[in-house]
Design a protein around this motif. Structure first.
Motif, PDB file in Angstrom:
ATOM      1  N   GLU A   1       0.829  -1.208   0.000  1.00  0.00           N
ATOM      2  CA  GLU A   1       0.000   0.000   0.000  1.00  0.00           C
ATOM      3  C   GLU A   1       0.869   1.266   0.000  1.00  0.00           C
ATOM      4  O   GLU A   1       2.024   1.247   0.412  1.00  0.00           O
TER       5      GLU A   1
ATOM      6  N   PHE B   1      -5.368  -2.250  -9.517  1.00  0.00           N
ATOM      7  CA  PHE B   1      -5.386  -2.468 -10.964  1.00  0.00           C
ATOM      8  C   PHE B   1      -5.359  -1.138 -11.707  1.00  0.00           C
ATOM      9  O   PHE B   1      -4.712  -1.018 -12.743  1.00  0.00           O
TER      10      PHE B   1
ATOM     11  N   TYR C   1       0.898 -13.168 -11.811  1.00  0.00           N
ATOM     12  CA  TYR C   1      -0.233 -13.931 -12.338  1.00  0.00           C
ATOM     13  C   TYR C   1      -1.583 -13.265 -12.051  1.00  0.00           C
ATOM     14  O   TYR C   1      -2.445 -13.208 -12.905  1.00  0.00           O
ATOM     15  N   PHE C   2      -1.755 -12.828 -10.805  1.00  0.00           N
ATOM     16  CA  PHE C   2      -3.059 -12.318 -10.401  1.00  0.00           C
ATOM     17  C   PHE C   2      -3.505 -11.098 -11.208  1.00  0.00           C
ATOM     18  O   PHE C   2      -4.688 -10.844 -11.353  1.00  0.00           O
ATOM     19  N   TYR C   3      -2.522 -10.318 -11.674  1.00  0.00           N
ATOM     20  CA  TYR C   3      -2.888  -9.074 -12.349  1.00  0.00           C
ATOM     21  C   TYR C   3      -3.220  -9.266 -13.825  1.00  0.00           C
ATOM     22  O   TYR C   3      -3.887  -8.421 -14.426  1.00  0.00           O
TER      23      TYR C   3
ATOM     24  N   PRO D   1      -5.200 -11.199 -15.982  1.00  0.00           N
ATOM     25  CA  PRO D   1      -6.503 -11.174 -16.665  1.00  0.00           C
ATOM     26  C   PRO D   1      -7.155  -9.789 -16.687  1.00  0.00           C
ATOM     27  O   PRO D   1      -7.635  -9.347 -17.732  1.00  0.00           O
ATOM     28  N   ILE D   2      -7.151  -9.108 -15.555  1.00  0.00           N
ATOM     29  CA  ILE D   2      -7.845  -7.815 -15.504  1.00  0.00           C
ATOM     30  C   ILE D   2      -7.053  -6.736 -16.254  1.00  0.00           C
ATOM     31  O   ILE D   2      -7.628  -5.906 -16.963  1.00  0.00           O
TER      32      ILE D   2
ATOM     33  N   LYS E   1     -11.050 -17.690 -17.465  1.00  0.00           N
ATOM     34  CA  LYS E   1     -10.914 -16.232 -17.603  1.00  0.00           C
ATOM     35  C   LYS E   1      -9.454 -15.795 -17.556  1.00  0.00           C
ATOM     36  O   LYS E   1      -9.153 -14.605 -17.444  1.00  0.00           O
TER      37      LYS E   1
ATOM     38  N   TYR F   1      -7.003 -16.930 -15.231  1.00  0.00           N
ATOM     39  CA  TYR F   1      -6.257 -17.076 -13.975  1.00  0.00           C
ATOM     40  C   TYR F   1      -5.430 -18.355 -14.038  1.00  0.00           C
ATOM     41  O   TYR F   1      -5.968 -19.424 -14.352  1.00  0.00           O
TER      42      TYR F   1
ATOM     43  N   ALA G   1      -7.915 -19.299  -3.986  1.00  0.00           N
ATOM     44  CA  ALA G   1      -8.174 -18.065  -4.739  1.00  0.00           C
ATOM     45  C   ALA G   1      -8.901 -18.388  -6.036  1.00  0.00           C
ATOM     46  O   ALA G   1      -9.870 -17.709  -6.400  1.00  0.00           O
TER      47      ALA G   1
ATOM     48  N   LEU H   1      -3.336 -10.593  -0.705  1.00  0.00           N
ATOM     49  CA  LEU H   1      -3.352  -9.188  -1.111  1.00  0.00           C
ATOM     50  C   LEU H   1      -3.759  -9.055  -2.586  1.00  0.00           C
ATOM     51  O   LEU H   1      -4.613  -8.240  -2.938  1.00  0.00           O
ATOM     52  N   TYR H   2      -3.159  -9.886  -3.423  1.00  0.00           N
ATOM     53  CA  TYR H   2      -3.483  -9.812  -4.862  1.00  0.00           C
ATOM     54  C   TYR H   2      -4.889 -10.351  -5.117  1.00  0.00           C
ATOM     55  O   TYR H   2      -5.633  -9.825  -5.927  1.00  0.00           O
ATOM     56  N   TRP H   3      -5.220 -11.390  -4.408  1.00  0.00           N
ATOM     57  CA  TRP H   3      -6.549 -12.014  -4.527  1.00  0.00           C
ATOM     58  C   TRP H   3      -7.641 -10.990  -4.166  1.00  0.00           C
ATOM     59  O   TRP H   3      -8.618 -10.815  -4.900  1.00  0.00           O
TER      60      TRP H   3
ATOM     61  N   ARG I   1      -7.345  -7.806  -4.176  1.00  0.00           N
ATOM     62  CA  ARG I   1      -7.353  -6.738  -5.179  1.00  0.00           C
ATOM     63  C   ARG I   1      -8.312  -7.123  -6.311  1.00  0.00           C
ATOM     64  O   ARG I   1      -9.043  -6.289  -6.828  1.00  0.00           O
ATOM     65  N   VAL I   2      -8.282  -8.404  -6.691  1.00  0.00           N
ATOM     66  CA  VAL I   2      -9.187  -8.881  -7.745  1.00  0.00           C
ATOM     67  C   VAL I   2     -10.640  -8.713  -7.277  1.00  0.00           C
ATOM     68  O   VAL I   2     -11.486  -8.206  -8.013  1.00  0.00           O
TER      69      VAL I   2
ATOM     70  N   GLU J   1     -11.724  -5.132  -7.285  1.00  0.00           N
ATOM     71  CA  GLU J   1     -11.937  -4.670  -8.658  1.00  0.00           C
ATOM     72  C   GLU J   1     -13.297  -5.169  -9.159  1.00  0.00           C
ATOM     73  O   GLU J   1     -14.039  -4.436  -9.805  1.00  0.00           O
TER      74      GLU J   1
ATOM     75  N   LYS K   1     -16.113  -3.600  -6.584  1.00  0.00           N
ATOM     76  CA  LYS K   1     -16.039  -2.132  -6.418  1.00  0.00           C
ATOM     77  C   LYS K   1     -16.451  -1.714  -5.010  1.00  0.00           C
ATOM     78  O   LYS K   1     -17.356  -0.900  -4.811  1.00  0.00           O
TER      79      LYS K   1
ATOM     80  N   VAL L   1      -6.576  -3.176   4.003  1.00  0.00           N
ATOM     81  CA  VAL L   1      -5.428  -4.090   4.066  1.00  0.00           C
ATOM     82  C   VAL L   1      -4.769  -3.927   5.437  1.00  0.00           C
ATOM     83  O   VAL L   1      -4.419  -2.803   5.820  1.00  0.00           O
TER      84      VAL L   1
END
Lengths: 364, 440
Positions: free
Chosen positions: A121, A286, A317-319, A321-322, B118, B120, B128, B162-164, B166-167, B170, B173, B178
């Motif tokens: 963050e 994102f 990896y996580f970023y 697709p979006i 999709k 992943y 996740a 954290l990344y999960w 974030r998805v 997104e 919304k 965190v």
């Protein structure tokens, strides 16, 4: 093509050692070079290296740990880091966290081990935390080196790094005017991973002197990921009469930090990292990552983005697709490929890169 | 609050739903008998109080179906400091628990594939993938999951969350809180705790805004008190396995840990574990062991293999092996003494920095060594979980230390907690057979 002589890591280590400096082997990604330099420690980064025999690491790490960490550990276990005085492991991801912990608890290197926790963050509290973390490391380094550099000395090193960051940005912006292949460009840029600042600066300045007025008439690509290894990927892109116009890579652009504001050296070093370019390991949103990559595309008029991922790198990896979807909506084409830094680039990957470049060229 | 939603919630959950579930529980408790295919020749019957586990979980997911628009909904990571949200009246959903449930019900693969379609990667955590797959496809074995109003992600179990999250942020919304917990290589530093405390304090404002009300500190203290009590009881249940034979297996613990993860801070959870402890004490008094012919006692390290619990439990029991201790189930009890009811935020800051997953590989080895001694164990199964790097990195060295320094048989068993594609029955059986031979 430029004729620039860049010393190797080995040559730099030997030369700096002969001057009485200590050497720190630094694992990826973020840390304050300036803090180590203030203690006359030369950081030499360990990004793999690629094409390493990882059998020794296999005794400590499972096969589903990425090749950057596998190679980094093997490199140590093979004795290539015996010459260094300290080992630095920033907390960049779960695998590097594990590597730091294995070093500390099981491998127990003879060298001093420094771990750095990097806050996720972007906010004021995180700057404060990282400043405290850097103070802790300052104390550890003071004990190791037997002296305490004052604030003035720290600020001097910070200013040097800030100047270099400005110069690196200029180097990036001149990319289209430089008579350099992508491999040459990144060989120069990545020499920052181990060169002392004055040497790196003089190489950049020399290269910039050769910038021409005419822009390269090639298809520009933005390369995103951890590192461009094996470097053959750069040759594949260049062979298609394209070039890497700019990057969003952990070893390069994601570590070009802005100038700090604070007059306190620890806060200033922390500000630079916390407020630096978006990076999946820092957990940026994102939107932040999309806006950043889009700004790189806009700046260089690049025609597409290649996400070049090291297998098993979860943060990246996580970023995908979006980000791919967002870029698509902005009419920016992208391609996701993955590889192991210890393996040659497969023909299938080469074909995909070529097809991608052909496609974006036709569409533009 | 929508009146229609409220009426639906009251009728479908509070009145009819709850009543029906409670009636079923009463009936199941009264006519208690093991399931038809239960291997009574090798295993003790399931715990009778287990019917309440089903009740608690059934009520929880039923409430989730009707809660939107009635209570604020938060999705949280399994190690997150939920006490503040609980005191503010949030309905709390744990995607990891939902993932485990999908795994145990053998639908995780189908749901994960929705995420994989999709884009992943198959190499990201299978929890996740299950959760993102459920989010994208709305597929779930519990009917319907409520949409979150708030996300709370605490990095004390891994960075993956954290990344999960974030998805998720997104996709939904909604605000994401965190709580970043510095990794503890030795001992947490003062600035680490201070950092977490400040984040907890800052989280109050965001949570209050979403909840539409202010936090009552007396309510918070009450939640912390109940949370601590439940964790202490859970710890006592696990420690009961120091008896020989061990009254419940770790496979039982995997099933009955759902309330301590999902419903801590609720009075019902305290009641539930009190009842369970009574039943376990009764078993000890009567010399009942979870495995009828307890020949060897072993430890389980890392997450369960949710889709193979029955398979593993029976295969080991057939050979007289009882899995009696686990670093994983222990994680929800071992920190209970650190919670201070009078200083909730300060003690939460400290407690939530110290879960086993946020500590060094050496600490985990020490924990295992202590368990080997205290539970008088003959061996250790270290599940090398492809989906959980922070838990798995270090296991190769830990295994060697257990083997060479403690003289305990130790097996590294590679699989995945929720992805059955990483599990081959025959291969696992032969690995386990070799392990059992090592113990003989």
């Amino acid at each position: 093509m430029l004729h620039v002589k860049i010393p190797t890591r080995k040559e730099v280590i030997e030369e700096e050692k002969s001057k009485g400096k200590r050497i720190a082997a630094v694992y990826p990604i973020h840390y304050s070079r300036e803090l180590f330099r203030a203690f006359n420690i030369q950081p030499v980064e360990v990004w793999g290296p690629p094409k390493t025999d990882t059998r020794k690491a296999n005794a400590h790490l499972q096969s589903y740990i990425c090749s950057v960490v596998q190679s980094g550990l093997s490199f140590y276990l093979e004795g290539y880091l015996d010459i260094v005085d300290l080992i630095v492991v920033p907390h960049s991801c779960d695998s590097l966290q594990g590597l730091g912990s294995i070093f500390k608890d099981f491998i127990k290197p003879k060298q001093e081990l420094v771990t750095i926790y990097l806050p996720r963050e972007k906010n004021k509290e995180n700057v404060e935390f990282l400043a405290n973390e850097l103070k802790r490391i300052y104390k550890q380094l003071s004990q190791l080196c037997g002296f305490e550099p004052d604030n003035e000395r720290l600020m001097e090193e910070i200013k040097t790094e800030e100047e270099i960051d400005t110069l690196v940005l200029k180097f990036y912006k001149s990319r289209g005017n430089l008579p350099l292949s992508s491999r040459e460009f990144y060989t120069i840029l990545r020499s920052r991973e181990y060169l002392p600042p004055d040497k790196f600066k003089s190489i950049l300045e020399y290269a910039l002197l050769h910038a021409s007025k005419g822009k390269l008439k090639k298809t520009g690509i933005v390369l995103s990921g951890l590192l461009p290894e094996p470097m053959d990927i750069l040759d594949v892109i260049d062979d298609m009469d394209a070039f890497v116009a700019i990057d969003d890579m952990a070893c390069c652009m994601r570590r070009v930090y802005e100038e700090g504001n604070s007059s306190d050296p620890f806060e200033r070093m922390a500000e630079r990292i916390v407020n630096g370019p978006p990076d999946p390991t820092k957990g940026n949103s994102f939107d932040e990552r999309f806006e950043f990559i889009k700004s790189l595309v806009d700046l260089t008029s690049a025609k597409g983005v290649i996400f070049y991922n090291v297998k098993f790198c979860e943060p990246e990896y996580f970023y995908h697709p979006i980000l791919k979807e967002k870029l698509g909506k902005a009419q920016i084409r992208s391609l996701i490929i993955e590889n192991d830094i210890n393996e040659p680039l497969p023909q299938q990957t080469i074909t995909r890169i070529k097809a991608f470049i052909e496609m974006i060229r036709e569409l533009s | 609050m929508d009146v229609k939603d409220k009426i639906k919630y009251i009728f479908s959950y509070k009145i009819a739903g709850k009543l029906l579930i409670e009636l079923n529980t009463k009936k199941a408790f009264k006519n208690f008998k093991p399931p038809k295919n239960w291997r009574t020749d090798i295993l003790a019957p399931p715990l009778r109080t287990g019917v309440y586990t089903k009740e608690i979980i059934a009520k929880h997911y039923l409430e989730g179906r009707y809660v939107s628009g009635v209570k604020p909904v938060a999705w949280v990571t399994s190690g997150a400091p939920i006490e503040i949200l609980k005191a503010l009246g949030f309905y709390i959903l744990y995607p990891e628990n939902h993932g485990a449930l999908c795994g145990a019900r053998k639908v995780a693969l189908e749901i994960s594939e929705e995420a994989e379609k999709k884009g992943y990667s198959i190499d990201i955590c299978s929890y996740a993938r299950t959760d993102i797959g459920a989010t994208l496809s709305k597929k779930t074995p519990v009917g319907k999951l409520p949409k979150p109003d708030l996300l709370l992600c605490c990095t004390n179990i891994c960075q993956t969350v954290l990344y999960w999250y974030r998805v998720l942020a997104e996709y939904y919304k909604v605000p994401l809180i965190v709580i970043d917990t510095p990794f503890v290589y030795d001992e947490a530093k003062k600035h680490d705790i201070e950092y977490v405390k400040k984040q907890l304090e800052a989280s109050i404002e965001v949570s209050e805004k979403v909840a539409g009300k202010s936090l009552s500190f007396s309510k918070l203290k009450e939640v912390v008190r109940l949370s601590k009590m439940a964790a202490e009881l859970w710890l006592e249940i696990m420690n009961a396995n120091k008896n020989k034979p061990a009254p419940i297996s770790v496979f039982d613990q995997f099933i009955h840990m759902a309330p301590i993860v999902e419903k801590r801070g609720d009075p019902e959870t305290v009641d539930f574990y009190s009842k369970m402890l009574d039943e376990i004490r009764e078993r000890i008094k009567n010399g009942i062991g979870a495995v009828k012919n307890e020949r060897k006692r072993v430890l389980w390290d890392n997450l369960p293999i949710w889709y193979k619990i029955r398979f593993l439990s029976e295969f080991l029991a057939e050979n007289g092996v009882s899995v009696v201790a686990s670093t994983y189930t222990n994680a929800w009890g071992e920190l209970a003494p650190m919670m201070d009811i009078e200083r909730p935020i300060e003690s939460m800051a400290k407690t939530y920095v110290y879960p086993i997953l946020n500590r060094g590989t050496g600490h985990k080895l020490k924990t295992m060594e202590t368990m080997v001694k205290e539970f008088d164990l003959d061996g250790a199964i270290l599940h090398s979980d492809r989906s959980c790097k922070p838990y798995s990195v270090g296991q190769m060295d830990q295994r060697l230390k257990l083997l060479n320094e403690l003289g305990v048989a130790a097996l590294l068993l590679e699989a995945d907690h929720n992805d059955p594609r990483a599990f081959a029955d025959e291969q696992i059986k032969s690995r386990l057979k070799a392990f059992m031979e090592m113990m003989d």
